[in-house]
Design an enzyme around this catalytic site. Structure first.
Site, short mmCIF file in Angstrom:
data_model
loop_
_atom_site.label_atom_id
_atom_site.label_comp_id
_atom_site.label_asym_id
_atom_site.label_seq_id
_atom_site.Cartn_x
_atom_site.Cartn_y
_atom_site.Cartn_z
N GLU A 45 -18.53 -3.90 -2.41
CA GLU A 45 -17.17 -3.38 -2.17
C GLU A 45 -16.73 -3.61 -0.74
O GLU A 45 -17.50 -3.42 0.19
CB GLU A 45 -17.16 -1.88 -2.48
CG GLU A 45 -15.88 -1.41 -3.13
CD GLU A 45 -15.69 -2.02 -4.51
OE1 GLU A 45 -14.86 -2.94 -4.63
OE2 GLU A 45 -16.35 -1.58 -5.46
N HIS A 46 -15.45 -4.01 -0.61
CA HIS A 46 -14.88 -4.38 0.70
C HIS A 46 -15.67 -5.53 1.32
O HIS A 46 -15.81 -5.62 2.53
CB HIS A 46 -14.83 -3.16 1.65
CG HIS A 46 -13.75 -2.19 1.28
ND1 HIS A 46 -12.44 -2.37 1.63
CD2 HIS A 46 -13.79 -1.04 0.56
CE1 HIS A 46 -11.71 -1.36 1.16
NE2 HIS A 46 -12.51 -0.55 0.49
N ASP A 48 -15.08 -8.81 -0.19
CA ASP A 48 -14.37 -10.07 -0.54
C ASP A 48 -13.65 -10.66 0.67
O ASP A 48 -13.74 -11.86 0.93
CB ASP A 48 -13.47 -9.92 -1.77
CG ASP A 48 -12.43 -8.82 -1.72
OD1 ASP A 48 -12.43 -8.04 -0.74
OD2 ASP A 48 -11.61 -8.74 -2.66
N SER A 138 -7.52 -2.53 -11.56
CA SER A 138 -6.84 -3.83 -11.48
C SER A 138 -5.80 -4.07 -12.54
O SER A 138 -5.73 -5.16 -13.10
CB SER A 138 -7.86 -4.97 -11.53
OG SER A 138 -8.15 -5.38 -10.26
N ASP A 189 -10.27 -9.23 -7.66
CA ASP A 189 -9.64 -8.75 -8.90
C ASP A 189 -9.14 -9.91 -9.75
O ASP A 189 -9.33 -9.94 -10.97
CB ASP A 189 -8.47 -7.82 -8.59
CG ASP A 189 -8.87 -6.65 -7.70
OD1 ASP A 189 -10.08 -6.47 -7.47
OD2 ASP A 189 -7.97 -5.93 -7.25
P1 ADP Z 1 -4.35 -1.12 -9.84
O1 ADP Z 1 -4.33 -2.60 -9.76
O2 ADP Z 1 -5.61 -0.53 -9.30
O3 ADP Z 1 -4.05 -0.57 -11.19
P2 ADP Z 1 -2.19 -1.42 -8.02
O4 ADP Z 1 -1.45 -0.46 -7.15
O5 ADP Z 1 -2.82 -2.59 -7.39
O6 ADP Z 1 -3.21 -0.58 -8.87
O7 ADP Z 1 -1.19 -2.01 -9.11
C1 ADP Z 1 -0.37 -1.14 -9.85
C2 ADP Z 1 1.03 -1.77 -9.92
O8 ADP Z 1 1.00 -2.94 -10.74
C3 ADP Z 1 2.04 -0.85 -10.57
O9 ADP Z 1 2.61 0.02 -9.64
C4 ADP Z 1 3.04 -1.85 -11.12
O10 ADP Z 1 3.93 -2.27 -10.10
C5 ADP Z 1 2.18 -3.03 -11.51
N1 ADP Z 1 1.79 -2.99 -12.92
C6 ADP Z 1 0.54 -3.02 -13.41
N2 ADP Z 1 0.54 -2.99 -14.77
C7 ADP Z 1 1.84 -2.93 -15.14
C8 ADP Z 1 2.51 -2.86 -16.41
N3 ADP Z 1 1.84 -2.81 -17.56
N4 ADP Z 1 3.87 -2.81 -16.39
C9 ADP Z 1 4.56 -2.83 -15.23
N5 ADP Z 1 3.98 -2.90 -14.03
C10 ADP Z 1 2.64 -2.95 -13.96
MG MG Z 2 -4.42 -3.76 -8.00
#
Ligand code: ADP
Ligand code: MG
Length: 401
Positions: A45-46, A48, A138, A189
């Site tokens: 972790e951390h 990459d 992710s 990711d």
């Molecule tokens: P993680 O990748 O850990 O889930 P992130 O903050 O990197 O969290 O990404 C989340 C963002 O990705 C959301 O705020 C949105 O903008 C976008 N996102 C992810 N999945 C969707 C989805 N199914 N529909 C719309 N936006 C999405």
């Molecule tokens: Mg993300």
């Protein structure tokens, strides 16, 4: 206490959901359906963005996309996880700083492929996902990767057919997330979502982007994932500050990345001792100690995985979490409680996964005990007045397709 489990959808279920949403929104049938997985990182972790190693698996949980190419540059998107309105943009107008909202992750991929000189046009897309949002699993990379393979098909780019091509698609997704969505991400990711193999963990060397596929089938154990649902508002600034500290430390040590420093030393403890002797700032010293020891732990964990030695693998997961908590300081109380409780409930190893400051934890638990361990974690959260966590399990699943 009733537990909240987040099951993965079958391919049929996910495809049916996005087709229905696409047809209701655009009043025509899509060209087809593509999907891409979320991921958990088992260890590393951390590392990459420090040229290091990581060891993710793709989750059975996927983001599904129904997609139809257009003959113009227009992009129209709808998401079942959105507010019901259409997200629209013109590809010619996409540039760093020019687009807002979740669609930036999507048009960013098209923009990056165009920047790479590939022929990519406009499209309509409908999205529905069972990857929990913002949980450190992710969802963002799965969204990018699902559109990357759809665009690969639409443009007849041929990139999804080889690992080399998939590495190029992953690079476009990284550019989309960094430059168009404006979110810092190191590359793990997107590689996991596009380059994983069903049944295998992905050993990713971030120095040269090379991968090795190692079977992940921990006999006698299963993987429990805890979405802590901890709010992580500090995430962006903290991630950038960790990166900046590592970059500055590498520069002070006279190496391009901390990985180079580790590789130049006879072993990890010599690399750590030598780095600590040269760096004066206490915070930088602890951050560097995490990165150097974490890369070494990931090498050891990979060897333990090859040997089927899950006791050693679990001990390395534990050491990884402790280093992230004490030296890298990216855990929060929810992650520590989940990990401590999992260990006390029989996990052979438990750690936070992803960037930290909220998000998810993983535990390698004896087969058949996920429910009992999850119950103990939910009870520990309730005792402390923390928001109710959610749980999922997964085997090592396949990549974007
Ligand atoms: P993680 O990748 O850990 O889930 P992130 O903050 O990197 O969290 O990404 C989340 C963002 O990705 C959301 O705020 C949105 O903008 C976008 N996102 C992810 N999945 C969707 C989805 N199914 N529909 C719309 N936006 C999405
Ligand atoms: Mg993300």
């Amino acid at each position: 206490m009733a537990l909240t489990w987040l099951p993965a959808w079958t391919t049929q279920e996910g495809a049916a959901r996005v087709r229905t949403l696409f047809e209701a929104t655009f009043e025509t049938a899509p060209d087809g359906v593509w999907s891409a997985p979320g991921r958990v990182n088992l260890i590393g972790e951390h590392t990459d963005y420090n040229g290091g190693l990581c060891l993710p698996i793709a989750l059975e949980h996927r983001c599904f996309v129904a997609f139809a190419a257009r003959s113009d540059d227009r992009v129209r998107l709808v998401s079942a996880q959105g507010d019901g309105t259409l997200w629209e943009a013109d590809l010619a107008q996409v540039a760093p700083g020019a687009v807002d909202g979740w669609g930036a992750y999507v048009v960013g991929v098209a923009w990056a492929l165009r920047e790479a000189g590939l022929a990519v046009g406009g499209f309509d897309g409908a999205v529905d996902s069972c990857v929990p949002f913002g949980a450190g699993l992710s969802s963002s990379a799965s969204l990018e990767a699902a559109f990357a393979v759809a665009l690969d098909h639409a443009g007849d780019l041929g990139l999804a057919a080889s690992d080399e091509g998939r590495a190029a698609l992953a690079a476009a997704c990284v550019r989309a997330e960094n430059e168009i969505a404006g979110a810092a991400t190191g590359g793990m990711d997107q590689a996991a979502s596009l380059r994983a193999r069903d049944g295998y963990a992905l050993a990713l060397d971030c120095l040269d982007d090379s991968v090795h596929h190692e079977p992940f089938d921990p006999a006698g154990y299963e993987l429990l994932v805890v979405d802590t649902r901890a709010p992580h508002s500090l995430n962006d600034g903290q991630y950038a500050s960790r990166r900046a500290t590592c970059d500055a430390a590498a520069a002070a040590l006279g190496v391009p990345t901390l990985r180079h420093w580790l590789d130049a030393a006879p072993d990890a403890s010599a690399a750590v001792a030598d780095a600590l002797a040269r760096l004066t700032d206490d915070v930088a010293r602890r951050r560097v100690r995490h990165v150097l020891t974490e890369i070494a732990r990931t090498q050891e964990a990979f060897a333990a995985m090859q040997a089927g030695d899950w006791t050693t693998f679990g001990a390395l997961m534990n050491a990884s979490h402790d280093s992230l908590r004490d030296d890298y300081e990216v855990t929060v109380v929810e992650l520590d409680v989940a990990v401590d409780t999992a260990r006390a409930s029989g996990a052979v190893g438990a750690r936070m996964t992803g960037g930290g400051f909220g998000g998810s934890a993983i535990a390698l638990v004896p087969a058949g005990t996920s429910d009992a361990v999850a119950s103990a974690i939910a009870a520990a959260f309730a005792d402390r007045g923390l928001a109710e966590p959610a749980f999922l399990t997964s085997r090592a699943a396949g990549p974007a397709a």
